[in-house]
Design an enzyme around this catalytic site. Structure first.
Site, PDB file in Angstrom:
ATOM      1  N   GLU A  14       0.829  -1.200   0.000  1.00  0.00           N
ATOM      2  CA  GLU A  14       0.000   0.000   0.000  1.00  0.00           C
ATOM      3  C   GLU A  14       0.868   1.257   0.000  1.00  0.00           C
ATOM      4  O   GLU A  14       1.905   1.316   0.659  1.00  0.00           O
ATOM      5  CB  GLU A  14      -0.890  -0.012   1.250  1.00  0.00           C
ATOM      6  CG  GLU A  14      -1.789   1.214   1.387  1.00  0.00           C
ATOM      7  CD  GLU A  14      -2.519   1.261   2.713  1.00  0.00           C
ATOM      8  OE1 GLU A  14      -3.568   1.928   2.777  1.00  0.00           O
ATOM      9  OE2 GLU A  14      -2.047   0.636   3.688  1.00  0.00           O
TER      10      GLU A  14
ATOM     11  N   LYS B  45      -9.651   1.925  -1.808  1.00  0.00           N
ATOM     12  CA  LYS B  45      -9.771   1.567  -0.404  1.00  0.00           C
ATOM     13  C   LYS B  45     -11.115   2.058   0.111  1.00  0.00           C
ATOM     14  O   LYS B  45     -11.502   3.207  -0.119  1.00  0.00           O
ATOM     15  CB  LYS B  45      -8.630   2.212   0.398  1.00  0.00           C
ATOM     16  CG  LYS B  45      -8.523   1.722   1.829  1.00  0.00           C
ATOM     17  CD  LYS B  45      -7.247   2.260   2.477  1.00  0.00           C
ATOM     18  CE  LYS B  45      -7.039   1.693   3.871  1.00  0.00           C
ATOM     19  NZ  LYS B  45      -5.774   2.187   4.468  1.00  0.00           N
TER      20      LYS B  45
ATOM     21  N   CYS C  25      -5.230  -3.006   3.170  1.00  0.00           N
ATOM     22  CA  CYS C  25      -4.848  -2.806   4.572  1.00  0.00           C
ATOM     23  C   CYS C  25      -6.063  -2.828   5.519  1.00  0.00           C
ATOM     24  O   CYS C  25      -6.573  -3.892   5.844  1.00  0.00           O
ATOM     25  CB  CYS C  25      -4.055  -1.513   4.703  1.00  0.00           C
ATOM     26  SG  CYS C  25      -3.059  -1.404   6.207  1.00  0.00           S
TER      27      CYS C  25
END
Length: 317
Positions: free
Chosen positions: A70, A146, A180
């Protein structure tokens, strides 16, 4: 640096030509996960040279998939004006085309499906998204934003959240990308796994051990809950930039927990906090048999009828 000396020991198989029982997908899929070292650079060429070096090291193992961490492109901030960190992150969008062109070239050169970490990207309407880009060997580029932002992303970078979850049906199984923090929300993983995901890719960036372990433990949980392979990797090293001064990271290729898989549910893992590439083979046929006849089959045993009922609250005197 001697990156080659630091390559993790891997379960490598020479023959990956079997066929998946569900169709033409190979049973054996080789995956490389890169622990990317954030070091000071002075211009775009410094970034490009490091990425080319990493991709050659990974490509020599002839994997089908390569995963980068990321926001590893924040390495570019080391030569940018970061007086105002919000402006600096948005100015990274000036490098988006170069980044995409480089990754597209390298995916074709090494004939890999490249999950190119994630990159802060400005939309036409001014939103700042943390976007994972997926590059195929044939030149296509796909995106996964995300969905859940950390406090840092909301408060320090003032980013925006994505709202669309995607499943990619590749020649080497069905994959999804959960960036994440997104892996800490079981519902997302369940959604893509019920849609057929075989492998979850989790590019990550964490600054301390407890943050890393939150992501790592959730990767194990998602692998067990959904009987799916989970691939995680992280940034390591440090930058003289606000919020990027420290990184704690370790790549891993995680399996369900049952007899067909590695004893600890770990096909391969790196050594924390050094530049390294972790490589392992995973067998998609093992997933199929485990989902049908495993010791437990949580992907199929979910009581959806119960989940439709509200929780009954009982007051106890």
């Amino acid at each position: 640096m001697r990156l080659g000396d630091r390559l993790a020991q891997s379960r490598l198989r020479s023959d990956a030509t079997h066929h998946h029982p569900r169709g033409d997908c190979p049973v054996i899929v080789r995956i490389a996960a890169v622990q990317y070292l954030l070091r000071q650079i002075h211009d775009w060429s410094g970034f490009e040279n490091q990425v080319r070096f990493i991709m050659k090291a990974a490509g020599d193992y002839k994997p089908q998939f390569v995963l980068l961490p990321e926001i590893f492109t924040t390495q570019l901030l080391s030569f940018m004006d970061t007086t105002d960190v919000r402006d600096a992150v948005r100015n990274m969008n000036d490098y988006t085309k170069r980044y995409k062109d480089l990754m597209q070239e390298l995916a074709a050169q090494w004939n890999v499906h490249l999950i190119g970490g994630s990159h802060p990207t400005l939309t036409e309407d001014g939103r700042l998204l943390n976007t994972a880009y997926y590059f195929t060997p044939t030149g296509e580029i796909y995106e996964q934003d995300k969905i859940h932002r950390t406090r840092w992303e909301r408060e320090k970078w003032n980013t925006d959240a994505g709202d669309q979850l995607r499943l990619f049906d590749t020649p080497f199984g069905k994959i999804a990308i959960l960036i994440c923090y997104d892996i800490e929300f079981p519902e997302l993983a369940r959604m893509v796994c019920e849609a057929g995901a075989d492998i979850l890719f989790v590019p990550s960036c964490t600054d301390d051990r407890q943050g890393f372990l939150r992501v790592r433990y959730c990767c194990h949980a998602r692998a067990i809950e959904n009987q799916v392979f989970v691939v995680m990797t992280s940034t390591v090293g440090n930058l003289a930039v606000e919020g990027l001064g420290l990184h704690y990271g370790q790549a891993s290729i995680i399996t369900p927990s049952d007899f067909a898989f590695a004893r600890d549910g770990i096909a391969a893992e790196g050594t924390a906090n050094i530049e390294q590439i972790v490589v392992a083979d995973v067998d998609l046929a093992d997933l199929e048999s485990n989902r049908l006849s495993g010791t437990t089959i949580p992907l199929y045993d979910k009581r959806k009828d119960v989940y439709e009922h509200p929780v009954e609250v009982i007051k106890v005197k």
